[in-house]
Design a protein around this motif. Structure first.
Motif, PDB file in Angstrom:
ATOM      1  N   PHE A  85      46.429  -1.866   0.277  1.00 30.97           N
ATOM      2  CA  PHE A  85      45.810  -0.820   1.385  1.00 30.97           C
ATOM      3  C   PHE A  85      47.573   0.013   2.150  1.00 30.97           C
ATOM      4  O   PHE A  85      47.151   0.331   2.781  1.00 30.97           O
ATOM      5  CB  PHE A  85      44.508  -1.542   2.494  1.00 30.97           C
ATOM      6  N   ALA A  86      47.633  -1.249   3.484  1.00 34.64           N
ATOM      7  CA  ALA A  86      48.788  -1.212   3.972  1.00 34.64           C
ATOM      8  C   ALA A  86      50.276  -0.441   3.597  1.00 34.64           C
ATOM      9  O   ALA A  86      50.445   1.007   3.984  1.00 34.64           O
ATOM     10  CB  ALA A  86      49.055  -2.234   4.724  1.00 34.64           C
ATOM     11  N   ALA A  87      50.100  -1.311   2.524  1.00 27.33           N
ATOM     12  CA  ALA A  87      51.429  -0.779   1.891  1.00 27.33           C
ATOM     13  C   ALA A  87      51.324   0.990   0.717  1.00 27.33           C
ATOM     14  O   ALA A  87      52.315   1.610   1.122  1.00 27.33           O
ATOM     15  CB  ALA A  87      51.554  -1.530   0.356  1.00 27.33           C
ATOM     16  N   THR A  88      49.873   1.326   0.656  1.00 26.39           N
ATOM     17  CA  THR A  88      49.590   2.830  -0.217  1.00 26.39           C
ATOM     18  C   THR A  88      49.932   3.267   1.123  1.00 26.39           C
ATOM     19  O   THR A  88      50.265   4.469   1.060  1.00 26.39           O
ATOM     20  CB  THR A  88      48.484   2.607  -0.403  1.00 26.39           C
ATOM     21  N   LEU A  89      49.059   2.953   1.946  1.00 30.55           N
ATOM     22  CA  LEU A  89      49.528   3.917   4.034  1.00 30.55           C
ATOM     23  C   LEU A  89      50.605   4.493   3.882  1.00 30.55           C
ATOM     24  O   LEU A  89      50.843   5.369   4.497  1.00 30.55           O
ATOM     25  CB  LEU A  89      48.704   3.109   4.558  1.00 30.55           C
ATOM     26  N   ALA A  90      51.112   2.997   4.297  1.00 32.35           N
ATOM     27  CA  ALA A  90      52.759   3.312   4.692  1.00 32.35           C
ATOM     28  C   ALA A  90      53.498   3.998   4.195  1.00 32.35           C
ATOM     29  O   ALA A  90      54.748   5.185   4.062  1.00 32.35           O
ATOM     30  CB  ALA A  90      53.423   2.202   4.152  1.00 32.35           C
ATOM     31  N   GLU A  91      52.619   4.191   2.318  1.00 37.67           N
ATOM     32  CA  GLU A  91      53.796   5.238   1.342  1.00 37.67           C
ATOM     33  C   GLU A  91      53.981   6.327   1.830  1.00 37.67           C
ATOM     34  O   GLU A  91      54.120   7.790   2.150  1.00 37.67           O
ATOM     35  CB  GLU A  91      53.713   4.656  -0.137  1.00 37.67           C
ATOM     36  N   ILE A  92      52.227   6.751   2.187  1.00 38.35           N
ATOM     37  CA  ILE A  92      51.848   8.125   2.380  1.00 38.35           C
ATOM     38  C   ILE A  92      52.004   8.554   3.288  1.00 38.35           C
ATOM     39  O   ILE A  92      52.766   9.608   4.258  1.00 38.35           O
ATOM     40  CB  ILE A  92      49.872   8.232   2.728  1.00 38.35           C
ATOM     41  N   ARG A  93      52.233   8.060   4.423  1.00 38.34           N
ATOM     42  CA  ARG A  93      53.095   7.904   6.101  1.00 38.34           C
ATOM     43  C   ARG A  93      54.721   8.937   5.584  1.00 38.34           C
ATOM     44  O   ARG A  93      55.216   9.934   6.294  1.00 38.34           O
ATOM     45  CB  ARG A  93      52.941   7.304   7.304  1.00 38.34           C
ATOM     46  N   ASP A  94      55.171   7.824   5.220  1.00 39.41           N
ATOM     47  CA  ASP A  94      56.533   8.272   4.479  1.00 39.41           C
ATOM     48  C   ASP A  94      56.663   9.825   4.056  1.00 39.41           C
ATOM     49  O   ASP A  94      57.552   9.733   3.967  1.00 39.41           O
ATOM     50  CB  ASP A  94      57.168   7.611   3.943  1.00 39.41           C
ATOM     51  N   GLN A  95      55.707   9.538   2.619  1.00 34.74           N
ATOM     52  CA  GLN A  95      55.958  11.105   1.656  1.00 34.74           C
ATOM     53  C   GLN A  95      55.284  11.712   2.273  1.00 34.74           C
ATOM     54  O   GLN A  95      55.393  13.524   1.365  1.00 34.74           O
ATOM     55  CB  GLN A  95      55.469  10.595   0.703  1.00 34.74           C
ATOM     56  N   ALA A  96      53.914  12.212   2.912  1.00 37.59           N
ATOM     57  CA  ALA A  96      52.838  12.584   2.709  1.00 37.59           C
ATOM     58  C   ALA A  96      52.096  12.574   3.977  1.00 37.59           C
ATOM     59  O   ALA A  96      50.549  12.174   3.891  1.00 37.59           O
ATOM     60  CB  ALA A  96      51.910  13.310   1.441  1.00 37.59           C
ATOM     61  N   ALA A  97      52.264  12.936   5.400  1.00 39.52           N
ATOM     62  CA  ALA A  97      51.443  12.109   6.468  1.00 39.52           C
ATOM     63  C   ALA A  97      50.870  13.518   6.749  1.00 39.52           C
ATOM     64  O   ALA A  97      49.977  12.660   7.683  1.00 39.52           O
ATOM     65  CB  ALA A  97      52.886  11.931   7.889  1.00 39.52           C
ATOM     66  N   GLY A  98      50.482  14.286   6.402  1.00 37.55           N
ATOM     67  CA  GLY A  98      49.450  15.064   6.287  1.00 37.55           C
ATOM     68  C   GLY A  98      48.209  14.635   5.958  1.00 37.55           C
ATOM     69  O   GLY A  98      47.135  15.084   6.190  1.00 37.55           O
ATOM     70  N   LEU A  99      48.553  13.695   5.353  1.00 34.21           N
ATOM     71  CA  LEU A  99      46.852  13.818   4.203  1.00 34.21           C
ATOM     72  C   LEU A  99      46.753  12.579   5.153  1.00 34.21           C
ATOM     73  O   LEU A  99      45.065  12.044   4.741  1.00 34.21           O
ATOM     74  CB  LEU A  99      47.408  12.341   2.826  1.00 34.21           C
ATOM     75  N   ILE A 100      47.145  11.770   6.159  1.00 32.01           N
ATOM     76  CA  ILE A 100      46.603  10.548   7.600  1.00 32.01           C
ATOM     77  C   ILE A 100      45.036  11.124   7.364  1.00 32.01           C
ATOM     78  O   ILE A 100      43.638  10.509   7.658  1.00 32.01           O
ATOM     79  CB  ILE A 100      47.240  10.075   8.171  1.00 32.01           C
ATOM     80  N   PRO A 101      44.932  12.288   8.001  1.00 30.84           N
ATOM     81  CA  PRO A 101      43.991  12.823   8.602  1.00 30.84           C
ATOM     82  C   PRO A 101      42.337  12.848   7.819  1.00 30.84           C
ATOM     83  O   PRO A 101      41.727  11.969   8.057  1.00 30.84           O
ATOM     84  CB  PRO A 101      43.679  14.151   9.386  1.00 30.84           C
ATOM     85  N   GLU A 102      43.043  13.387   6.156  1.00 28.62           N
ATOM     86  CA  GLU A 102      42.053  13.517   5.466  1.00 28.62           C
ATOM     87  C   GLU A 102      41.928  11.969   4.945  1.00 28.62           C
ATOM     88  O   GLU A 102      40.063  12.077   4.763  1.00 28.62           O
ATOM     89  CB  GLU A 102      42.597  14.046   4.151  1.00 28.62           C
ATOM     90  N   ALA A 103      42.086  10.841   4.800  1.00 24.49           N
ATOM     91  CA  ALA A 103      42.012   9.483   4.368  1.00 24.49           C
ATOM     92  C   ALA A 103      40.563   9.178   5.638  1.00 24.49           C
ATOM     93  O   ALA A 103      40.026   8.527   4.758  1.00 24.49           O
ATOM     94  CB  ALA A 103      43.186   8.883   4.217  1.00 24.49           C
ATOM     95  N   LYS A 104      41.249   9.636   6.909  1.00 20.86           N
ATOM     96  CA  LYS A 104      40.485   9.306   7.402  1.00 20.86           C
ATOM     97  C   LYS A 104      38.408   9.449   7.874  1.00 20.86           C
ATOM     98  O   LYS A 104      37.729   9.271   7.916  1.00 20.86           O
ATOM     99  CB  LYS A 104      40.948   9.452   9.434  1.00 20.86           C
ATOM    100  N   ALA A 105      38.918  11.139   7.270  1.00 19.72           N
ATOM    101  CA  ALA A 105      37.569  11.706   7.140  1.00 19.72           C
ATOM    102  C   ALA A 105      37.418  11.341   5.828  1.00 19.72           C
ATOM    103  O   ALA A 105      36.017  11.184   5.476  1.00 19.72           O
ATOM    104  CB  ALA A 105      37.701  12.892   7.873  1.00 19.72           C
TER     105      ALA A 105
END
Length: 288
Positions: A94-114
């Motif tokens: 999970f952490a590795a996939t999240l790190a990839e998102i932060r690197d490539q598409a950080a705008g998805l983080i708020p959506e993931a939390k919701a």
């Protein structure tokens, strides 16, 4: 856009796998009698462990850098240790996939939390019932601590004097102040103060760390590398390999960290007492 859909789908799969693995761990924990101790409750049963392992939420006013701790000791057989290992592997994925998102598409983080809590009705009901706002992603992926081998003794103590110190140059401090409201009077005062320093003077940015429970683990027998003890933080219950489902000897620390410093000032502490740039928590080094 297609890459973002792929990353979000991978994160959902990783989150689902983490939740499933944690439920399997809880089932194994509840199926066999074993000794367990927790600082917060006299009955560290399945419900308590579930609350600790599924505490994935921000509380109102919570600093995003801070996580809540659940201090406990659990005697673990091979089946339970295997289940803990699987949960930790799922956390890493999970952490590795999240790190990839932060690197490539950080705008998805708020959506993931919701979005992620809605995939699991029990979690979503907990979220609504507690009035909690969103996922605290760090609390999702932090690993469950496991002792390397059977222990003879555990010594627990609060560590509440920790702080991290990062060196900054005068130029770096100036650049950080300029990213703030440089027209504000308190920022102007700090920029003027900074201008009076030589450019070569090092500065120290200090971050006070939240109190943590430290565990000193004493192994029943020396490890292959000769170690007889190990120190580690306990953000979550410690699982201890044991052949007889019994806990090693351990102390009972205070339920809350003591007020003020619990350790003497380090002899090499060289920072001035008064903060030099309050907006950055920057201090000058003492002159020799």
């Amino acid at each position: 856009m297609e890459a973002q859909y792929r990353l979000m789908a991978e994160l959902e799969v990783a989150f689902d796998a983490l939740i499933d693995a944690t439920h399997r761990l809880l089932d194994i924990y509840a199926d066999a009698p074993r000794e367990a101790w927790a600082l917060e409750t006299p009955t560290p049963d399945r419900d308590w462990l579930q609350g600790a392992l599924f505490d994935f939420w921000y509380h109102d006013g919570q600093d995003g850098r801070v996580t809540r701790s659940y201090v406990g000791l659990i005697a673990a057989d091979d089946a339970l240790l295997d289940a803990v290992g699987e949960v930790n592997r799922r956390k890493s994925a999970f952490a590795a996939t999240l790190a990839e998102i932060r690197d490539q598409a950080a705008g998805l983080i708020p959506e993931a939390k919701a979005v992620l809590p809605f995939r699991h009705p029990a979690l979503h009901q907990h979220l609504r019932g507690q009035g909690l706002a969103r996922l605290h992603l760090k609390q999702c992926w932090r690993h469950i601590p496991v002792a390397d081998a059977p222990l003879s003794r555990v010594r627990l103590a609060w560590y509440s004097s920790g702080r991290s110190i990062k060196r900054l140059s005068v130029r770096e401090a100036e650049q950080r102040l300029l990213t703030m409201d440089s027209e504000a009077p308190h920022i102007r005062i700090q920029l003027e103060r900074l201008a009076g320093l030589p450019s070569s003077e090092p500065l120290a940015q200090v971050q006070k760390q939240a109190p943590v429970m430290r565990a000193n683990l004493f192994f029943a027998e020396p490890l292959a590398d000769g170690r007889e003890r190990r120190a580690m933080n306990l953000p979550l219950p410690l699982f201890i390999p044991t052949p007889d489902a019994r806990l090693p000897r351990h102390n009972t620390p205070l339920p809350r960290p003591p007020e003020g410093r619990t350790r003497a000032r380090r002899s090499d502490e060289r920072l001035e007492d008064d903060v030099f740039l309050p907006s950055l928590r920057v201090y000058r080094y003492r002159s020799r």
